[in-house]
Scaffold this active site. Sequence first.
Site, PDB file in Angstrom:
ATOM      1  N   HIS A  38     121.231 -35.855  58.125  1.00 12.84           N
ATOM      2  CA  HIS A  38     121.437 -36.241  59.419  1.00 12.84           C
ATOM      3  C   HIS A  38     121.768 -37.826  59.368  1.00 12.84           C
ATOM      4  CE1 HIS A  38     117.915 -32.744  59.542  1.00 12.84           C
ATOM      5  NE2 HIS A  38     118.970 -33.178  60.720  1.00 12.84           N
ATOM      6  N   GLN A  62     113.311 -23.484  71.523  1.00 12.50           N
ATOM      7  CA  GLN A  62     114.572 -23.393  70.864  1.00 12.50           C
ATOM      8  C   GLN A  62     114.191 -22.190  69.661  1.00 12.50           C
ATOM      9  OE1 GLN A  62     116.331 -26.814  69.958  1.00 12.50           O
ATOM     10  NE2 GLN A  62     116.573 -25.856  68.135  1.00 12.50           N
ATOM     11  N   SER A 187     120.071 -28.186  54.844  1.00 11.63           N
ATOM     12  CA  SER A 187     119.355 -28.184  56.084  1.00 11.63           C
ATOM     13  C   SER A 187     117.480 -28.963  55.633  1.00 11.63           C
ATOM     14  CB  SER A 187     119.304 -26.488  55.786  1.00 11.63           C
ATOM     15  OG  SER A 187     118.710 -25.879  56.882  1.00 11.63           O
ATOM     16  N   SER A 188     116.900 -28.487  56.989  1.00 14.26           N
ATOM     17  CA  SER A 188     115.784 -29.405  56.943  1.00 14.26           C
ATOM     18  C   SER A 188     114.886 -26.895  56.381  1.00 14.26           C
ATOM     19  CB  SER A 188     115.024 -29.448  58.434  1.00 14.26           C
ATOM     20  OG  SER A 188     115.749 -30.600  58.426  1.00 14.26           O
TER      21      SER A 188
HETATM   22  O1  PAF Z   1     119.977 -29.083  65.055  1.00 18.37           O
HETATM   23  C1  PAF Z   1     119.192 -29.352  65.895  1.00 18.37           C
HETATM   24  O2  PAF Z   1     118.443 -30.406  65.141  1.00 18.37           O
HETATM   25  C2  PAF Z   1     118.708 -29.032  66.976  1.00 18.37           C
HETATM   26  O3  PAF Z   1     119.360 -27.880  67.818  1.00 18.37           O
HETATM   27  C3  PAF Z   1     119.128 -29.511  67.967  1.00 18.37           C
HETATM   28  C4  PAF Z   1     120.360 -30.326  68.246  1.00 18.37           C
HETATM   29  C5  PAF Z   1     118.356 -31.650  67.805  1.00 18.37           C
HETATM   30  C6  PAF Z   1     118.103 -29.660  69.575  1.00 18.37           C
HETATM   31  O4  PAF Z   1     116.969 -29.061  69.889  1.00 18.37           O
END
Ligand code: PAF
Length: 280
Positions: A38, A62, A187-188
């Site tokens: 990030h 999601q 990755s988290s």
């Molecule tokens: O990749 C992510 O962390 C998520 O899918 C996003 C793009 C922030 C949408 O919630």
Amino acid sequence: MRRPNLARTLRALDRARAEFGSAKVALVPTMGALHAGHLALVRRARQRAERVIVSIFVNPTQFAPHEDLASYPRTFAEDLAALAREGVDLVWAPSAEVMYPDGFATRIAPEGAAKAGLEDAFRPHFFGGVATVVAKLFLQCRPDFALFGEKDFQQLKVVTRLARDLDLRLRIIGVPTVRERDGLALSSRNAYLGEAERAVAPVLYGTLKQCAQSVAAGSSVAKALAHGRKAITAAGFVLDYLEARNAETLAPLNKHGDEPIRLLVAARLGRTRLIDNVGV
Ligand code: PAF
């Protein structure tokens, strides 16, 4: 070190956004639990734009009911401190009620790359939720640029198309995956890996690289993938897919073999689902 402005309501966001005036603005959408991947997006954003907004929102739409929404890592205080060190101007951190108020009834249904038969085949709800929240984030923050990691390669294609199709008037920038020293993509969700699983996890990237090398050296794609699938399963993963696709459209490869190729994988180690991809 200046703490970034923190907006939790649309009114606060609008006020903070107005202060940017005509400055170029970049947005880095995240779900928090920030890691070096990030922060690479944030640094690239700072090179591109005069003001940087980072959104932190664990987007419920999601996640399927059986997925990890409740246990998804949440490290808000640490995230804010890291963003302050990076000189981020504004953090947009709405609650679920602000993002999806009572009566919310609209959902974007992306097609094209969102129906490539990769992530969508295993997480059918996923891209609708991503497209809807990302469109909202773009409209809320009105950035000139938005940055997304290449680790979520299909997502990058979907949001690029979304921005074009809805005339959202911003440029989507993909940023290469940041990896641990042993190759594991940051990755988290890596936080879920137990010690033994963490030791096995780099097999995914190692196998992708081997497949890419074989294909580049002239081996048949089908053969390279067959070897790769065996290696991943033998290491203890449950494989969702290992596929070679057109790197632009994510469509299956044509017969001529004359296109840029991307290898994409998703596999589960215990309760952790990992995804990764490489170019050939
Ligand atoms: O990749 C992510 O962390 C998520 O899918 C996003 C793009 C922030 C949408 O919630």
